[in-house]
Scaffold this motif. Structure first.
Motif, PDB file in Angstrom:
ATOM      1  N   ALA A   1       0.710  -1.250  -0.084  1.00  0.00           N
ATOM      2  CA  ALA A   1       0.283  -0.072   0.029  1.00  0.00           C
ATOM      3  C   ALA A   1       0.830   1.352   0.210  1.00  0.00           C
ATOM      4  CB  ALA A   1      -1.024   0.063   1.208  1.00  0.00           C
ATOM      5  N   LEU A   2       1.945   1.212   0.491  1.00  0.00           N
ATOM      6  CA  LEU A   2       2.894   2.342   0.584  1.00  0.00           C
ATOM      7  C   LEU A   2       3.592   2.514  -0.780  1.00  0.00           C
ATOM      8  CD1 LEU A   2       4.102   2.351   4.172  1.00  0.00           C
ATOM      9  CD2 LEU A   2       2.599   3.913   3.312  1.00  0.00           C
ATOM     10  N   ALA A   3       3.926   1.365  -1.442  1.00  0.00           N
ATOM     11  CA  ALA A   3       4.977   1.279  -2.332  1.00  0.00           C
ATOM     12  C   ALA A   3       4.404   2.009  -3.727  1.00  0.00           C
ATOM     13  CB  ALA A   3       5.181  -0.033  -2.800  1.00  0.00           C
ATOM     14  N   PHE A   4       2.870   2.087  -3.839  1.00  0.00           N
ATOM     15  CA  PHE A   4       2.349   2.418  -5.054  1.00  0.00           C
ATOM     16  C   PHE A   4       2.561   3.706  -5.099  1.00  0.00           C
ATOM     17  CE2 PHE A   4      -1.583   4.192  -7.199  1.00  0.00           C
ATOM     18  CZ  PHE A   4      -1.279   3.533  -8.553  1.00  0.00           C
ATOM     19  N   PRO A   5       2.157   4.698  -3.882  1.00  0.00           N
ATOM     20  CA  PRO A   5       2.387   6.284  -3.902  1.00  0.00           C
ATOM     21  C   PRO A   5       3.662   6.558  -4.062  1.00  0.00           C
ATOM     22  CG  PRO A   5       1.058   5.756  -2.180  1.00  0.00           C
ATOM     23  CD  PRO A   5       1.484   4.462  -2.769  1.00  0.00           C
ATOM     24  N   VAL A   6       4.715   5.799  -3.527  1.00  0.00           N
ATOM     25  CA  VAL A   6       6.149   6.264  -3.929  1.00  0.00           C
ATOM     26  C   VAL A   6       6.615   6.076  -5.359  1.00  0.00           C
ATOM     27  CG1 VAL A   6       8.648   5.351  -3.319  1.00  0.00           C
ATOM     28  CG2 VAL A   6       6.623   5.510  -1.527  1.00  0.00           C
ATOM     29  N   LEU A   7       6.076   4.857  -5.929  1.00  0.00           N
ATOM     30  CA  LEU A   7       6.299   4.825  -7.293  1.00  0.00           C
ATOM     31  C   LEU A   7       5.828   5.696  -8.335  1.00  0.00           C
ATOM     32  CD1 LEU A   7       7.163   2.673  -9.516  1.00  0.00           C
ATOM     33  CD2 LEU A   7       5.040   1.867  -9.402  1.00  0.00           C
ATOM     34  N   VAL A   8       4.536   6.162  -8.038  1.00  0.00           N
ATOM     35  CA  VAL A   8       4.059   7.277  -8.812  1.00  0.00           C
ATOM     36  C   VAL A   8       4.574   8.486  -8.463  1.00  0.00           C
ATOM     37  CG1 VAL A   8       1.877   8.783  -8.846  1.00  0.00           C
ATOM     38  CG2 VAL A   8       1.583   6.305  -8.503  1.00  0.00           C
ATOM     39  N   HIS A   9       4.816   8.960  -7.373  1.00  0.00           N
ATOM     40  CA  HIS A   9       5.768  10.078  -6.967  1.00  0.00           C
ATOM     41  C   HIS A   9       7.304  10.248  -8.068  1.00  0.00           C
ATOM     42  CE1 HIS A   9       7.749  13.636  -5.112  1.00  0.00           C
ATOM     43  NE2 HIS A   9       8.735  12.711  -4.850  1.00  0.00           N
ATOM     44  N   PHE A  10       7.849   8.988  -7.972  1.00  0.00           N
ATOM     45  CA  PHE A  10       9.139   8.930  -8.841  1.00  0.00           C
ATOM     46  C   PHE A  10       8.977   8.883 -10.027  1.00  0.00           C
ATOM     47  CE2 PHE A  10      11.853   6.033 -10.876  1.00  0.00           C
ATOM     48  CZ  PHE A  10      13.147   6.537 -10.848  1.00  0.00           C
ATOM     49  N   MET A  11       7.978   8.260 -10.480  1.00  0.00           N
ATOM     50  CA  MET A  11       7.553   8.394 -12.033  1.00  0.00           C
ATOM     51  C   MET A  11       7.380   9.623 -12.621  1.00  0.00           C
ATOM     52  SD  MET A  11       5.708   4.595 -12.691  1.00  0.00           S
ATOM     53  CE  MET A  11       5.326   4.944 -14.458  1.00  0.00           C
ATOM     54  N   THR A  12       6.295  10.275 -11.895  1.00  0.00           N
ATOM     55  CA  THR A  12       6.113  11.542 -12.201  1.00  0.00           C
ATOM     56  C   THR A  12       6.912  12.772 -11.922  1.00  0.00           C
ATOM     57  OG1 THR A  12       4.924  12.170  -9.953  1.00  0.00           O
ATOM     58  CG2 THR A  12       3.446  11.397 -11.603  1.00  0.00           C
ATOM     59  N   SER A  13       7.824  12.839 -11.010  1.00  0.00           N
ATOM     60  CA  SER A  13       8.719  13.601 -10.542  1.00  0.00           C
ATOM     61  C   SER A  13      10.021  13.382 -11.947  1.00  0.00           C
ATOM     62  CB  SER A  13       9.448  13.488  -9.245  1.00  0.00           C
ATOM     63  OG  SER A  13      10.002  12.469  -9.086  1.00  0.00           O
ATOM     64  N   SER A  14      10.156  12.210 -12.165  1.00  0.00           N
ATOM     65  CA  SER A  14      11.317  11.942 -13.148  1.00  0.00           C
ATOM     66  C   SER A  14      10.751  12.288 -14.698  1.00  0.00           C
ATOM     67  CB  SER A  14      11.943  10.702 -13.187  1.00  0.00           C
ATOM     68  OG  SER A  14      10.805   9.496 -13.219  1.00  0.00           O
ATOM     69  N   ALA A  15       9.577  12.166 -14.787  1.00  0.00           N
ATOM     70  CA  ALA A  15       9.016  12.375 -16.029  1.00  0.00           C
ATOM     71  C   ALA A  15       8.899  13.807 -16.529  1.00  0.00           C
ATOM     72  CB  ALA A  15       7.831  11.597 -16.147  1.00  0.00           C
ATOM     73  N   ILE A  16       8.480  14.690 -15.347  1.00  0.00           N
ATOM     74  CA  ILE A  16       8.285  15.998 -15.565  1.00  0.00           C
ATOM     75  C   ILE A  16       9.244  16.765 -15.069  1.00  0.00           C
ATOM     76  CG2 ILE A  16       6.566  17.847 -15.363  1.00  0.00           C
ATOM     77  CD1 ILE A  16       4.313  15.498 -14.897  1.00  0.00           C
ATOM     78  N   SER A  17      10.058  17.339 -16.036  1.00  0.00           N
ATOM     79  CA  SER A  17      11.109  18.239 -15.476  1.00  0.00           C
ATOM     80  C   SER A  17      10.970  19.489 -15.816  1.00  0.00           C
ATOM     81  CB  SER A  17      12.494  17.637 -15.888  1.00  0.00           C
ATOM     82  OG  SER A  17      12.502  17.634 -17.032  1.00  0.00           O
ATOM     83  N   GLU A  18      12.121  20.385 -15.978  1.00  0.00           N
ATOM     84  CA  GLU A  18      12.112  21.664 -16.553  1.00  0.00           C
ATOM     85  C   GLU A  18      11.931  21.932 -18.053  1.00  0.00           C
ATOM     86  OE1 GLU A  18      12.592  24.643 -14.645  1.00  0.00           O
ATOM     87  OE2 GLU A  18      12.561  23.446 -12.595  1.00  0.00           O
ATOM     88  N   GLU A  19      12.447  20.756 -18.524  1.00  0.00           N
ATOM     89  CA  GLU A  19      12.564  20.809 -19.879  1.00  0.00           C
ATOM     90  C   GLU A  19      11.026  20.321 -20.445  1.00  0.00           C
ATOM     91  OE1 GLU A  19      15.043  18.539 -18.560  1.00  0.00           O
ATOM     92  OE2 GLU A  19      16.224  20.619 -18.441  1.00  0.00           O
ATOM     93  N   GLY A  20      10.236  19.594 -19.945  1.00  0.00           N
ATOM     94  CA  GLY A  20       8.887  19.071 -20.280  1.00  0.00           C
ATOM     95  C   GLY A  20       8.820  17.643 -19.759  1.00  0.00           C
ATOM     96  N   ILE A  21       7.904  17.042 -20.517  1.00  0.00           N
ATOM     97  CA  ILE A  21       7.590  15.493 -20.099  1.00  0.00           C
ATOM     98  C   ILE A  21       8.604  14.655 -21.100  1.00  0.00           C
ATOM     99  CG2 ILE A  21       5.992  13.929 -20.186  1.00  0.00           C
ATOM    100  CD1 ILE A  21       3.959  15.785 -19.608  1.00  0.00           C
ATOM    101  N   ALA A  22       9.482  13.691 -20.320  1.00  0.00           N
ATOM    102  CA  ALA A  22      10.288  12.719 -21.058  1.00  0.00           C
ATOM    103  C   ALA A  22       9.448  11.712 -21.632  1.00  0.00           C
ATOM    104  CB  ALA A  22      11.028  11.964 -20.102  1.00  0.00           C
ATOM    105  N   ALA A  23       9.315  11.750 -23.001  1.00  0.00           N
ATOM    106  CA  ALA A  23       8.378  10.950 -23.950  1.00  0.00           C
ATOM    107  C   ALA A  23       8.488   9.426 -23.392  1.00  0.00           C
ATOM    108  CB  ALA A  23       8.757  11.016 -25.472  1.00  0.00           C
TER     109      ALA A  23
END
Length: 75
Positions: free
Chosen positions: A32-54
């Motif tokens: 139950a705790l792993a899912f929010p951590v995974l989503v946070h990691f994915m969104t923070s690494s996908a969305i950066s200053e340059e935009g969304i990593a395809a």
């Protein structure tokens, strides 16, 4: 302390079941705790200053569609 000893005597025959129950409850909590951590990691690494990593954005969409298909089958 006397009440704890009395309580333990009732659980003595079910010690293996109690230990298994506690282990699986801990695993469920970790899942139950792993899912929010995974989503946070994915969104923070996908969305950066340059935009969304395809590439990562495509993976996020695939995971979302997989989860939605799984939920749809459960209903």
């Amino acid at each position: 302390m006397k009440m704890i000893k009395r309580f333990v005597t009732y659980y003595k025959p079910y010690k293996k079941v109690l230990i298994a129950d506690l282990i699986f409850a801990a695993l469920a909590s970790l899942c139950a705790l792993a899912f929010p951590v995974l989503v946070h990691f994915m969104t923070s690494s996908a969305i950066s200053e340059e935009g969304i990593a395809a590439a990562l954005f495509d993976k996020m969409i695939a995971v979302f569609l997989f989860l939605m298909a799984d939920v749809r089958e459960a209903v």
